[in-house]
Design an enzyme around this catalytic site. Sequence first.
Site, PDB file in Angstrom:
ATOM      1  N   ASP A 198       0.656  -1.291  -0.093  1.00  0.00           N
ATOM      2  CA  ASP A 198       0.142  -0.092   0.071  1.00  0.00           C
ATOM      3  C   ASP A 198       0.930   1.160  -0.116  1.00  0.00           C
ATOM      4  O   ASP A 198       1.913   1.396   0.780  1.00  0.00           O
ATOM      5  CB  ASP A 198      -0.967  -0.245   1.364  1.00  0.00           C
ATOM      6  CG  ASP A 198      -2.225   0.910   1.240  1.00  0.00           C
ATOM      7  OD1 ASP A 198      -1.808   1.895   0.626  1.00  0.00           O
ATOM      8  OD2 ASP A 198      -3.164   0.569   1.457  1.00  0.00           O
ATOM      9  N   THR A 257      -4.674  14.507 -13.422  1.00  0.00           N
ATOM     10  CA  THR A 257      -6.005  14.032 -14.174  1.00  0.00           C
ATOM     11  C   THR A 257      -6.431  15.498 -14.746  1.00  0.00           C
ATOM     12  O   THR A 257      -6.215  16.512 -13.965  1.00  0.00           O
ATOM     13  CB  THR A 257      -7.348  13.362 -13.570  1.00  0.00           C
ATOM     14  OG1 THR A 257      -8.202  13.590 -14.344  1.00  0.00           O
ATOM     15  CG2 THR A 257      -7.697  14.037 -12.197  1.00  0.00           C
ATOM     16  N   ASP A 258      -7.043  15.416 -15.983  1.00  0.00           N
ATOM     17  CA  ASP A 258      -7.782  16.740 -16.356  1.00  0.00           C
ATOM     18  C   ASP A 258      -8.821  17.264 -15.404  1.00  0.00           C
ATOM     19  O   ASP A 258      -9.308  18.644 -15.385  1.00  0.00           O
ATOM     20  CB  ASP A 258      -8.176  16.427 -17.805  1.00  0.00           C
ATOM     21  CG  ASP A 258      -9.472  15.649 -17.962  1.00  0.00           C
ATOM     22  OD1 ASP A 258      -9.726  15.030 -17.057  1.00  0.00           O
ATOM     23  OD2 ASP A 258     -10.057  15.567 -19.141  1.00  0.00           O
ATOM     24  N   GLU A 259      -9.376  16.460 -14.694  1.00  0.00           N
ATOM     25  CA  GLU A 259     -10.475  16.695 -13.548  1.00  0.00           C
ATOM     26  C   GLU A 259      -9.987  17.783 -12.768  1.00  0.00           C
ATOM     27  O   GLU A 259     -11.031  18.478 -12.144  1.00  0.00           O
ATOM     28  CB  GLU A 259     -11.118  15.387 -12.875  1.00  0.00           C
ATOM     29  CG  GLU A 259     -11.681  14.641 -14.047  1.00  0.00           C
ATOM     30  CD  GLU A 259     -12.827  13.666 -13.481  1.00  0.00           C
ATOM     31  OE1 GLU A 259     -13.303  13.806 -12.369  1.00  0.00           O
ATOM     32  OE2 GLU A 259     -13.109  12.693 -14.286  1.00  0.00           O
ATOM     33  N   TYR A 266     -13.125  12.959  -5.590  1.00  0.00           N
ATOM     34  CA  TYR A 266     -12.045  12.490  -6.328  1.00  0.00           C
ATOM     35  C   TYR A 266     -11.279  13.549  -6.940  1.00  0.00           C
ATOM     36  O   TYR A 266     -10.025  13.378  -6.713  1.00  0.00           O
ATOM     37  CB  TYR A 266     -12.752  11.418  -7.374  1.00  0.00           C
ATOM     38  CG  TYR A 266     -11.710  11.155  -8.691  1.00  0.00           C
ATOM     39  CD1 TYR A 266     -10.301  10.347  -8.449  1.00  0.00           C
ATOM     40  CD2 TYR A 266     -11.613  11.912  -9.955  1.00  0.00           C
ATOM     41  CE1 TYR A 266      -9.554  10.102  -9.141  1.00  0.00           C
ATOM     42  CE2 TYR A 266     -10.479  11.390 -10.984  1.00  0.00           C
ATOM     43  CZ  TYR A 266      -9.551  10.713 -10.680  1.00  0.00           C
ATOM     44  OH  TYR A 266      -8.636  10.280 -11.479  1.00  0.00           O
ATOM     45  N   ALA A 319     -11.008  16.522  -6.204  1.00  0.00           N
ATOM     46  CA  ALA A 319     -10.105  17.401  -5.333  1.00  0.00           C
ATOM     47  C   ALA A 319      -9.062  16.746  -4.507  1.00  0.00           C
ATOM     48  O   ALA A 319      -7.934  17.134  -4.284  1.00  0.00           O
ATOM     49  CB  ALA A 319     -11.100  17.812  -4.191  1.00  0.00           C
ATOM     50  N   LYS A 360      -7.283  14.456  -6.268  1.00  0.00           N
ATOM     51  CA  LYS A 360      -6.114  14.496  -7.062  1.00  0.00           C
ATOM     52  C   LYS A 360      -5.507  15.783  -7.164  1.00  0.00           C
ATOM     53  O   LYS A 360      -4.348  16.035  -7.494  1.00  0.00           O
ATOM     54  CB  LYS A 360      -6.895  14.116  -8.539  1.00  0.00           C
ATOM     55  CG  LYS A 360      -7.145  12.636  -8.635  1.00  0.00           C
ATOM     56  CD  LYS A 360      -6.227  11.570  -8.533  1.00  0.00           C
ATOM     57  CE  LYS A 360      -5.190  11.459  -9.651  1.00  0.00           C
ATOM     58  NZ  LYS A 360      -4.124  10.662  -9.744  1.00  0.00           N
TER      59      LYS A 360
END
Length: 358
Positions: A84, A148-150, A172, A174, A176
């Site tokens: 992990d 990510t583009d998000e 998600y 936020a 990233k």
Amino acid sequence: MLPYLFQQQLLCQKRGAGVGYPQNMAKILLVTGGAGFIGSHFVHYMLQHSDYTVRVLDALTYAGRRENLQEAEGNPRFEFLHGDVRSRETVEQAMEGVSLVAHFAAETHVDRSILYPDAFITTDVYGTFVMLEVARQKGVERFLHISTDEVYGDIEQGAFTEESPLRPNSPYAASKAGADLLARAYYRTYGLPVIIARPSNTFGPRQYPEKLIPFFTVRALQDEPLPLYGDGTQVRDWLYVEDHVRALALLLERGQVGEAYNIAGGNERQNREVARLILQILQKPESLLQSVPDRPGHDRRYALDTRKIRALGWQPQTPFEDALRETVLWYAHHPEWWEPILKEQAEYRAFIQQWYSR
Ligand code: NAD
Ligand code: DAU
């Protein structure tokens, strides 16, 4: 007992290092999340196109599958560690002798982040912090962070450049964004040689059947309705996984440290258009389309300006319709890959039931 890195160097000398690939032979590339969708394609690509030893660190969550790495098993340049990224001790062991890092490990499904955000914060933010911190101590040569583009949020017109502000809208996105900013901070504060990739919606074989394209494909194959959120006119810019991993390999080699790079296929499509194409490929009726309540906080459109990575020599090579057909047919021909998830993963059934019966 010889130190690990020294053993690796001896091994490389035995294999004739210095002939052709003097810089790469002794290097170990650590790939976190390598048993997942994009990570596994990247592992196969790097084993084929480089001489690095590729070491995967993966916790094998619901989305990680050892069989995604089947082709690599037995390759003397492939190593797998089950662990992990949130455990500092584990990451310290995994980073022993490592020159390069490609950090994919993350919780990745937006809908799950709406239901259960906790793991997104601990893995995507804290796990990235652990990775960066250990990389700094070990003095790695390059740390490729897969963002990510998000992180930019959505955009009605035009396209985001790498300088656009980060305005994430889902838990998600936020988490990233938190990871992306930590990576940047580790470059600015400690000089860690970080490169940040911000890719768009990716698709291809072996994607877990919860994201739009694989989910709708396996639903259509079973003659089940395809649940389109809202009016289905939201837009994503689709990127084929093979084009994606070629871009990442290029950034690992030639990306400028401290910089972020957008990656997108230039294939903007509305969700309902993608759903119809999937039905056409499988020769299923449009009556399978079903409108369901919208995703809370749903981003309407993503669009990226990709001039920066194109200036390094990358461009997408696979036409969208061809890649989509190939992907959909891959699922049609490989039920042994996805049927066990649907039938045997109680966790998958619980999520689908909880989310789609909201
Ligand atoms: P995925 O969900 O298919 O795989 C994620 C992998 O990470 C799995 O193998 C899982 O076991 C592993 N993992 C999760 N938590 C872990 C932990 N705590 N420690 C170690 N391993 C852990 O994801 P994907 O779609 O291949 O995405 C890979 C990366 O690319 C992610 O960082 C994601 O944010 C990013 N990304 C994905 C897309 C996309 O469209 N899929 C687009 C842009 C960026
Ligand atoms: O843009 C990159 C991101 O793309 C990645 O960082 C994420 O890890 C990845 O999950 C993806 O996020 P999206 O939310 O855009 O992807 P998803 O496949 O979940 O949804 C794509 C679009 O389809 C989105 O507008 C929501 C819609 N959708 C999705 C599902 C699962 C539906 O209409 N119905 C569905 O059942």
